[in-house]
Design an enzyme around this catalytic site. Structure first.
Site, PDB file in Angstrom:
ATOM      1  N   HIS A  44      -4.105  13.732   1.026  1.00  0.00           N
ATOM      2  CA  HIS A  44      -4.326  12.863   2.189  1.00  0.00           C
ATOM      3  C   HIS A  44      -3.148  12.991   3.154  1.00  0.00           C
ATOM      4  CE1 HIS A  44      -5.353   9.376   4.610  1.00  0.00           C
ATOM      5  NE2 HIS A  44      -4.202   8.818   4.322  1.00  0.00           N
ATOM      6  N   THR A  46      -4.658   6.712  -0.195  1.00  0.00           N
ATOM      7  CA  THR A  46      -5.972   7.359  -0.188  1.00  0.00           C
ATOM      8  C   THR A  46      -6.014   8.514  -1.189  1.00  0.00           C
ATOM      9  OG1 THR A  46      -6.117   6.815   2.140  1.00  0.00           O
ATOM     10  CG2 THR A  46      -7.681   8.438   1.304  1.00  0.00           C
ATOM     11  N   LYS A  62      -4.908  -2.284  10.020  1.00  0.00           N
ATOM     12  CA  LYS A  62      -5.148  -2.390   8.577  1.00  0.00           C
ATOM     13  C   LYS A  62      -5.395  -3.828   8.125  1.00  0.00           C
ATOM     14  CE  LYS A  62      -4.011   1.934   7.255  1.00  0.00           C
ATOM     15  NZ  LYS A  62      -4.840   2.778   6.382  1.00  0.00           N
ATOM     16  N   ARG A 114      -8.858   3.291  13.025  1.00  0.00           N
ATOM     17  CA  ARG A 114      -7.981   4.426  13.370  1.00  0.00           C
ATOM     18  C   ARG A 114      -7.494   4.376  14.808  1.00  0.00           C
ATOM     19  NH1 ARG A 114      -6.462   5.706   8.413  1.00  0.00           N
ATOM     20  NH2 ARG A 114      -8.182   6.426   7.101  1.00  0.00           N
ATOM     21  N   GLU A 167     -10.721   3.792   3.203  1.00  0.00           N
ATOM     22  CA  GLU A 167      -9.856   4.655   2.397  1.00  0.00           C
ATOM     23  C   GLU A 167     -10.100   4.284   0.949  1.00  0.00           C
ATOM     24  OE1 GLU A 167      -5.802   4.090   3.714  1.00  0.00           O
ATOM     25  OE2 GLU A 167      -6.053   5.535   5.356  1.00  0.00           O
ATOM     26  N   GLU A 220      -8.963   3.993  -2.706  1.00  0.00           N
ATOM     27  CA  GLU A 220      -7.672   3.950  -3.408  1.00  0.00           C
ATOM     28  C   GLU A 220      -7.883   3.322  -4.786  1.00  0.00           C
ATOM     29  OE1 GLU A 220      -4.400   2.407  -1.165  1.00  0.00           O
ATOM     30  OE2 GLU A 220      -5.286   2.969   0.769  1.00  0.00           O
ATOM     31  N   THR A 226      -9.007  -5.915   3.405  1.00  0.00           N
ATOM     32  CA  THR A 226      -8.978  -4.935   2.323  1.00  0.00           C
ATOM     33  C   THR A 226      -9.898  -5.464   1.240  1.00  0.00           C
ATOM     34  OG1 THR A 226      -6.676  -4.402   2.832  1.00  0.00           O
ATOM     35  CG2 THR A 226      -7.494  -3.776   0.637  1.00  0.00           C
ATOM     36  N   ARG A 233       1.060  16.964  13.071  1.00  0.00           N
ATOM     37  CA  ARG A 233       2.197  17.890  12.928  1.00  0.00           C
ATOM     38  C   ARG A 233       1.731  19.128  12.174  1.00  0.00           C
ATOM     39  NH1 ARG A 233       3.765  13.039  11.169  1.00  0.00           N
ATOM     40  NH2 ARG A 233       3.569  13.790   9.036  1.00  0.00           N
ATOM     41  N   GLN A 288      -4.899   1.658  14.994  1.00  0.00           N
ATOM     42  CA  GLN A 288      -3.745   2.118  14.215  1.00  0.00           C
ATOM     43  C   GLN A 288      -2.943   3.171  14.985  1.00  0.00           C
ATOM     44  OE1 GLN A 288      -5.029   3.937  10.539  1.00  0.00           O
ATOM     45  NE2 GLN A 288      -2.969   4.486   9.895  1.00  0.00           N
ATOM     46  N   GLU A 325     -10.124  12.237   7.523  1.00  0.00           N
ATOM     47  CA  GLU A 325      -9.952  13.599   7.007  1.00  0.00           C
ATOM     48  C   GLU A 325     -11.261  14.376   7.065  1.00  0.00           C
ATOM     49  OE1 GLU A 325      -7.801  14.062   3.219  1.00  0.00           O
ATOM     50  OE2 GLU A 325      -7.513  11.914   3.366  1.00  0.00           O
ATOM     51  N   ASP A 361      -9.140   0.267   1.568  1.00  0.00           N
ATOM     52  CA  ASP A 361      -8.191  -0.073   2.636  1.00  0.00           C
ATOM     53  C   ASP A 361      -8.859   0.255   3.970  1.00  0.00           C
ATOM     54  OD1 ASP A 361      -5.873  -0.683   4.019  1.00  0.00           O
ATOM     55  OD2 ASP A 361      -5.011   1.307   3.746  1.00  0.00           O
ATOM     56  N   ASP A 366       0.836  -1.191   0.000  1.00  0.00           N
ATOM     57  CA  ASP A 366       0.000   0.000   0.000  1.00  0.00           C
ATOM     58  C   ASP A 366       0.878   1.251   0.000  1.00  0.00           C
ATOM     59  OD1 ASP A 366      -2.422   1.279  -0.130  1.00  0.00           O
ATOM     60  OD2 ASP A 366      -2.716   1.335   2.032  1.00  0.00           O
TER      61      ASP A 366
HETATM   62 CA    CA Z   1      -4.106   3.122   2.663  1.00  0.00          CA
END
Ligand code: CA
Length: 435
Positions: free
Chosen positions: A140, A366, A259, A243, A205, A207, A263, A149, A246, A380, A239, A133
């Site tokens: 994203h 993503t 994850k 969260r 996600e 993708e 999938t 950050r 993760q 997001e 995906d 992945d």
């Molecule tokens: Ca992903």
């Protein structure tokens, strides 16, 4: 580059294919299906039907290189066909297009070689040996990075390295299967230590999935100029992401159980050939960004390595289904948000000598744009769960709830071309296993 199989004037004797939003005769995606009372075999989506490759072989409808290609595509998986590369794909595409064209001899065999798609079961098209992945959707990266950050959302390596991680192949499954909410370690609000229980921040996600064609021997990198030869086709990829699991587990080695629980991919492989009319130049990098290092830079790839594909994410909740309310569109985005081309992913993945295997799967990362309602995941869209998302029927979501259906769709449109689609990638959230 295009040929008679892309001709907008070409129509099919399969009436539902003409004007079909997904599978007109210009698309001809490959997959594995089981008809009623039959076992898994290779097929081609055409309108609301599936063309049975093995039945057409039995009827003697293929000759020469197309027959050899069809034999590789007729079995329980497409791995051998993936390995055969562009010449086999082109031979089968040309022959299938000719057999399905209005007025062709294929129509006389319709009862034998066509199945109503709604009565068939679709399977994973390949035995997936490896699933990698990537992280190539730059918006994203920016939006998710800003949450942890704010002053430095994109790390310095990002503009040099097509960042990726090795994800789990065994739990790649096909659209339409149920998805159980995973259990795992989560640190609940106001707590310093984790407990174990159902994920409270389950996300999708969206993708672009990439199916690898011919592989490479270990120790022999694929040069960027040859990379497109190793890409067989594309699909939609979800995906699924836990969260909370993760967030807690991923320092310092990255995603694992957040994850690997599953999938999903769409069942049909939209081939590299079907997408020829929808290639784009790779968008120019923002001013000040470094050029890709030479091993990732190829003039032909920069000129044609982009893809003009429009993606959509829809949600259909249990309450919407009970009320007869149609699904709600959460977002839409174009593949132009990819910072790296698929060829750059192939070249980088193999640049250390790592070998790819036919039927390996990539996710691009993503697909998110910079704007509201272009975000490719709920992390997001809800800014980490802090903003409720209105679904238009009074319901709100921050993350997924049991009973939610998540549906991905994608289409390619170009003036002067017949539009094609990917079909759906769909999954319904079921309750966690009680421990
Ligand atoms: Ca992903």
């Amino acid at each position: 580059m295009t040929d008679v199989t892309h001709d907008p004037a070409r129509t099919s004797w399969v009436a539902s294919a003409n004007g079909h939003s997904e599978f007109p005769i210009q698309n001809l995606p490959l997959g594995i299906f089981s008809p009623v009372g039959g076992g898994p075999r290779g097929g081609i989506a055409i309108g609301d039907a599936i063309f049975d490759i093995s039945a057409a072989l039995d009827a003697g409808l293929f000759t020469g290189p197309a027959r050899e290609a069809a034999e590789l595509a007729a079995g329980r998986t497409l791995n051998a066909f993936m390995e055969a590369g562009p010449a086999a794909r082109q031979a089968l595409r040309r022959a299938a297009s000719d057999l399905l064209t209005a007025g062709s001899r294929g129509e006389a065999h319709a009862a034998r070689i066509l199945h109503d798609a709604s009565s068939c079961t679709l399977h994973l098209p390949n035995r997936v040996g490896n699933f990698t992945d990537f992280f190539a959707g730059i918006h994203h990266v920016i939006t998710a990075g800003q949450m942890t950050r704010p002053d430095n959302p994109v790390l310095p390596n990002y503009r040099y390295v097509p960042v990726a991680y090795h994800s789990r192949a065994s739990s790649v499954r096909v659209s339409g299967e149920p998805l159980r909410r995973p259990n795992g370690q989560r640190v609940l609000p106001d707590q310093a230590t984790p407990d174990y229980g159902p994920c409270r921040a389950l996300d999708y996600e969206i993708e672009l999935g990439v199916w690898v064609g011919p592989g490479n021997p270990v120790g022999e990198p694929i040069p960027i100029s040859q990379a497109s030869h190793h890409i067989a086709g594309f699909c939609l990829l979800n995906d699924w992401s836990a969260r909370d699991i993760q967030r807690w587990e991923s320092q310092p080695l990255g995603p694992f159980l957040g994850k690997s629980f599953s999938t999903f991919v769409s069942p049909w492989i939209v081939t590299t050939e079907a997408l020829i009319p929808f290639r784009s130049p790779q968008p120019a990098r923002p001013a000040g960004d470094p050029a890709p290092l030479p091993y990732l830079l190829d003039a032909g790839d920069q000129a044609r390595g982009g893809l003009d594909i429009d993606f959509e994410v829809w949600i259909h909740t249990a309450r919407m289904r009970a009320d007869g309310t149609p699904a709600h569109r959460l977002s839409s985005v174009n593949a132009a948000v990819l910072y790296w081309t698929v060829a750059q992913m192939v070249a980088h993945h193999t640049s250390n000598g790592c070998n790819l295997i036919p039927g390996d799967l990539f996710g691009t990362g993503t697909l998110s744009g910079p704007d509201v309602r272009t975000e490719g995941c709920l992390l997001e869209m809800s800014r980490g769960g802090s903003r409720p998302i209105e679904l238009g029927n009074g319901e709100v979501r921050r993350y997924l709830e049991d009973g939610d259906d998540i549906i991905f769709r994608a289409h390619c449109h170009r003036p002067g071309q017949v539009s094609i689609g990917f079909g759906e990638c769909r999954g319904r959230i079921g309750p966690a296993v009680t421990m």
